[in-house]
Scaffold this motif. Structure first.
Motif, mmCIF file in Angstrom:
data_model
loop_
_atom_site.group_PDB
_atom_site.id
_atom_site.type_symbol
_atom_site.label_atom_id
_atom_site.label_comp_id
_atom_site.label_asym_id
_atom_site.label_seq_id
_atom_site.Cartn_x
_atom_site.Cartn_y
_atom_site.Cartn_z
ATOM 1 N N ASN A 10 40.407 25.970 33.647
ATOM 2 C CA ASN A 10 39.672 26.278 34.881
ATOM 3 C C ASN A 10 38.594 27.325 34.657
ATOM 4 N N ARG A 11 37.470 27.110 35.301
ATOM 5 C CA ARG A 11 36.413 28.111 35.363
ATOM 6 C C ARG A 11 36.250 28.462 36.838
ATOM 7 N N PRO A 12 36.477 29.712 37.174
ATOM 8 C CA PRO A 12 36.561 30.088 38.586
ATOM 9 C C PRO A 12 35.284 29.811 39.359
ATOM 10 N N ASP A 13 35.468 29.502 40.637
ATOM 11 C CA ASP A 13 34.304 29.516 41.517
ATOM 12 C C ASP A 13 34.481 30.662 42.510
ATOM 13 N N TYR A 14 33.400 31.026 43.110
ATOM 14 C CA TYR A 14 33.408 32.168 44.035
ATOM 15 C C TYR A 14 32.796 31.756 45.360
ATOM 16 N N GLU A 15 33.132 30.532 45.771
ATOM 17 C CA GLU A 15 32.649 30.038 47.062
ATOM 18 C C GLU A 15 33.435 30.733 48.170
ATOM 19 N N ALA A 65 40.279 33.539 30.041
ATOM 20 C CA ALA A 65 39.152 34.296 30.604
ATOM 21 C C ALA A 65 37.834 33.581 30.289
#
Lengths: 476, 469
Positions: free
Chosen positions: A261-266, A89
């Protein structure tokens, strides 16, 4: 001295009296020392703000009373996976999982082994004191042979198995970068323990990987020994069974540092991944195919596994959706799906109510058992199309049912690939029912089948061959 | 890092804080010079006999302090803790003040208009989760829920998300407990036997107030049962969630579009109430392909103020399911009760179909509700005034809507259509029992073991009623 203890233990009896500044541990308990070294390691590494500590069930259940870091309590055995949930997280957090032997080495074996093998960078402190301290001194997986506990009052015997050597087991896995077993019975051992705990955490700070420290710890109360005698007992009885030392250390030559991983919100990459297109499909039909049914059309495809009934059904549903109608597809499912037959129901309507098709308007069948099973259920005035290569005759059907037999398999064979028979069938269906213009089907195939031009071309050819075969035999 | 009054001297001089010494004697054994011994006097606060130090031989090595298991019992004399002596006034200026965590709300990001997707229920649910901002998936593959997991496994790594295949469902729910505890939206797909294994973790999530979404694609039971569709986890989801006084919002989609919508909403509700949300589908719904429209927006998650987020702002936060004092635990339970009441008041949802003037009221959820809709069309064409009451929230049961309906319409009979041995009917009867509404006779159409009630069976059952009347 840098450390990470709360100044006042407000969570311990609401911070009243002596409990405001002392632990709940029994006199001489090893947990107190381990907590202290953990606290000092966090302080010395300057990671107090980043640290998330996963407290276990057992004597250390109240770890979160004492350490002034982010805290989460895990249920019996689950601390390592709770830690991994936390770590994934927030990859920048330093997550430490702390467990005893009744916890990690018994109920939590699956969690610790899978977490260690995965190798993600967390730090695990494992406290081995040969018994379940909190619950009253019962036998643990680590209890020594002959050792008496509340649940092996005559001493641990062969029947209960040998004590489990956790550090060696974890070191035998590929995932961890560092595994060491330490003890607390004299100053030299305590300093090694402190150093090992710090190293296990530093490895995580440096993104090196999974680190594991087993600490042989005294439980004077359950051993029924004075604290100093308990230390001697650990030295004389535990160390021969659980040898001290580094069991594995590849932390200095570990592979690539871990980058979680660090999420992206594209928006656009996500839409691409889920296959959502902004381009609206062309429409070819002028109106709902009301000549079949004014509001809700049921189609059933049936054959044996491999006939391609499901793909054909899905393409028909997609074709309908392209034309702006509600459509559903359900593969044969449940008890009927066993026994070699594969069938699919398709509904096309303004709004599909029930997606099952017990009485189809249109039935497409690929083999005789399917024809025998489903042809009688076709609605009066409905249509059956069947593969005349393998089906000689249909059973009796309802009044006004029209049946069209064409050699799906032979036509497909003529095109060089038997698996094309479902596309032949779709072409026949298109020509026989006039449900949608052929362009609708071709567009659905373009969108729904693999984009490889060769695959596209042969499927298109098979579809057109089916249409032609129908028109040659039955006229337009 | 405590507030201390530190002098400038370098050499360690041990100081025993008598009330906190538990007389374990570790320091006595550790001291290389034999300076430490048990004192003779009982400390009247602790009841222990604290150690005493003879400083004549002390070399200031500090080994005694490093051997003491207590945080504050034996330390450098230079450190003056305020609680040790009334004269050691706490220096307020040195006292650490952490920033107050502020909630960082989730954002809505507009989506462009796209053509509808033709996808199966499990895919729709997975896409709903992605649009809700879920980038963390933890699960164990179990039929018939696996396609949802597979889609997440395919997509998440491409958008910098995390997919972890857990060693079991027990582990899966605890990854969720950890990730959700960090305030990050996460989920799992499972099916009945797997859902059974998640009960311990669900109970801890409720107690620790951790959000998370569990999509249970119910299959036939009991035991391993089969992989056909059933609705026999309704009791488990509405009355279960492990031990203790637990409840969570339970949503029951009935088509792929709702699988997307309700999964997406489940995340919002999970964070709103800080509880897990259960999306209950059936095996048939998981497999059925339908047309699914995407919503007008997607969510970029925020960070709730309560999150254990691994930073300074959130350092004081704690997620725990333990309350050792009875009074504390009772208070927590009462707080949960208030939360449940809040959910009951605000989250009841139902869908009505052809209920105007309805005399025969069918009650069904999930796929059986679609079968019921098909049956109602047939019944209406035969002049029978049948309608459908479809609970979308199973817990809370949408009793307010049902009550209003029973009061407004000439309902002569309720028929519950379900793929279970009366679990939906039980929820309805229980909810009705708390109301003063006059209820008509109740009967049912039930199928079990992976078989769904068919439209014909429903029609026949209703016609049977009509014949009896």
């Amino acid at each position: 001295m840098e450390h990470a203890f709360y100044e006042t233990f407000f969570r311990h009896d609401h911070g009243r009296g002596l409990k405001a500044h002392s632990t709940h541990y029994c006199p001489g308990c090893g947990h107190g020392l381990i907590t202290k070294y953990l606290s000092e390691a966090i302080g010395e590494l300057g990671i107090q703000d980043d640290t998330v500590l996963i407290s276990p069930v057992g004597c250390a259940v109240f770890l979160y009373y004492y350490l002034n870091v982010g805290n989460q309590l895990a249920a019996h055995g689950r601390a390592p996976v709770v830690a991994l949930g936390q770590k994934t997280a927030n990859p920048d957090s330093i997550v430490i999982s702390y467990q005893g032997d009744g916890d990690l080495a018994s109920i939590g074996l699956a969690e610790i082994v899978s977490s260690a093998q995965a190798g993600l960078p967390i730090s695990v402190i494992f406290v081995n004191n040969t018994n379940y301290g909190m619950t009253g001194g019962q036998m643990a997986p680590t209890t020594l042979m002959g050792q008496k506990t509340a649940t092996c009052p005559d001493g641990r015997s062969r029947f209960m198995g040998e004590p489990i050597k956790v550090a060696e087991m974890i070191a035998g896995l590929d995932g961890p970068v560092y595994v060491e077993r330490v003890a607390l019975f004299d100053h030299a051992q305590r300093m090694k323990a402190k150093k090992a705990i710090k190293k296990a955490i530093k490895n995580q700070v440096d993104k090196k990987g999974f680190s594991f420290v087993e600490v042989l710890s005294e439980c004077p109360v359950q051993l029924k020994l004075a604290p100093v005698k308990a230390s001697e007992w650990v030295k004389n009885n535990m160390v021969p069974v659980f040898p001290l030392g580094v069991k594995k250390d590849i932390s200095d030559n570990a592979a690539e540092p871990w980058e979680l991983n660090r999420p992206d919100y594209e928006v656009m990459p996500l839409l691409k991944e889920i296959g959502a297109s902004q381009e609206l499909p062309p429409r070819f039909a002028e109106a709902f195919p009301a000549h079949i049914d004014p509001e809700d059309i049921g189609v059933k495809f049936a054959g044996s596994g491999g006939d391609g009934a499901q793909t054909a059904a899905l393409l028909l549903a997609k074709a309908a959706a392209q034309e702006g109608w509600d459509a559903t597809h359900i593969p044969s499912y449940g008890p009927e799906s066993r026994g070699g037959t594969s069938y699919a129901d398709v509904h096309i309507a303004g709004e599909v109510l029930s997606p099952v098709v017990p009485k189809p308007h249109i039935l497409a069948v690929f083999n005789a058992p399917s024809a025998n099973k489903f042809a009688p259920s076709v609605l009066p005035g409905g249509i059956v199309i069947y593969d005349s290569t393998v089906i000689d005759a249909l059973p009796e059907t309802a009044e006004g049912v029209r049946a069209y037999g064409l050699p799906f398999t032979e036509i497909a064979n003529g095109l060089g690939r038997l698996i094309l028979k479902n596309m032949v069938c779709l072409g026949v269906l298109c020509a026989a029912t006039g449900i949608f213009p052929k362009e609708t089907f071709l567009e659905a195939m373009k969108r729904g089948l693999k984009p490889d031009p060769k695959i596209q071309e042969i499927n298109r050819e098979a579809f057109m061959a089916g249409m032609r075969a129908f028109e040659e035999k039955y006229g337009k | 890092m405590c507030a201390t009054v530190q002098s400038g001297k370098a050499r360690f001089k041990p100081f025993v804080s008598a009330a906190y010494c538990k007389s374990c004697g570790r320091c006595i054994a550790a001291c290389p010079k034999g300076c430490i011994s048990l004192g003779g006097e009982v400390n009247h606060e602790s009841g222990f006999v604290p150690v005493k130090i003879d400083y004549t031989e002390c070399i200031g090595c500090g080994i005694c302090a490093s051997s003491c298991p207590e945080p504050y019992a034996l330390h450098d004399e230079a450190i003056k803790y305020y609680w040790e002596n009334p004269k050691n006034q706490q220096n307020e200026a040195e006292r650490e003040v952490l920033p107050q965590p502020e909630p960082k709300p989730a954002q809505r990001i507009p989506l462009p208009k796209t053509e509808p997707l033709m996808i199966k229920g499990t895919y729709a649910s997975a896409i709903g989760a992605l649009l809700a901002g879920c980038r963390h998936f933890f699960g164990y593959p179990i039929t018939p829920s696996t396609e949802g997991s597979e889609l997440m496994a395919k997509i998440l790594p491409h958008i910098k998300g995390t997919y972890i295949q857990a060693v079991s469902e027990v582990a899966a729910i605890n990854y969720i407990y950890g990730c959700g505890g960090a305030g990050v939206p996460c989920m799992t797909f499972t099916s009945s036997p797997g859902y059974s294994l998640m009960q311990e973790g669900l109970s801890c999530m409720v107690a620790g107030r951790v959000p998370g979404v569990i999509v249970n694609i119910m299959r036939g039971g009991p035991g391993l049962g089969n992989i056909g569709p059933e609705q026999a986890d309704i009791k488990f989801a509405c009355r279960g969630l492990g031990h203790g006084n637990t409840h969570a919002l339970v949503l029951a989609p009935s088509d792929p579009q709702e699988m997307l919508n309700l999964t997406m909403e489940a995340f919002e509700k999970a964070f709103k109430y800080r509880l897990p949300v259960i999306v209950l589908g059936d095996g048939y719904l998981g497999q059925v392909t339908g047309s699914v429209k995407l919503p007008e927006y997607m969510i970029k998650p925020g960070t709730p103020e309560w999150a254990v987020a691994g930073d300074r702002e959130h350092r004081a936060n704690l997620i725990t399911s333990l309350q050792i004092s009875e009074a504390d635990l009772e208070r927590e339970n009462i707080e949960l009760e208030k939360l449940y009441e809040d959910i009951c008041a605000n989250e009841q949802r139902a869908d009505l179909f052809n209920t105007e003037g309805c005399e025969i009221l069918l009650v069904a959820a999930n796929t059986p509700a679609r079968m019921a809709k098909g049956a109602i069309r047939t019944l209406r064409s035969k002049g029978i005034k049948a309608g459908l009451f479809r609970p979308v929230s199973l817990w809370p049961f949408p009793i307010d809507r049902l009550k209003a309906l029973l009061e407004a319409e000439p309902v002569k009979h309720i028929m519950v259509v379900e793929a279970s041995l009366g679990q939906l009917e039980d929820e309805m009867r229980l909810a009705l029992s708390y109301t003063d509404v006059k209820r008509p006779p109740i009967s049912h159409v039930r199928r079990l073991g992976g078989v769904l009630p068919s439209g014909q069976e429903i029609v026949a059952a209703v016609e049977g009623l009509e014949a009896d009347r």
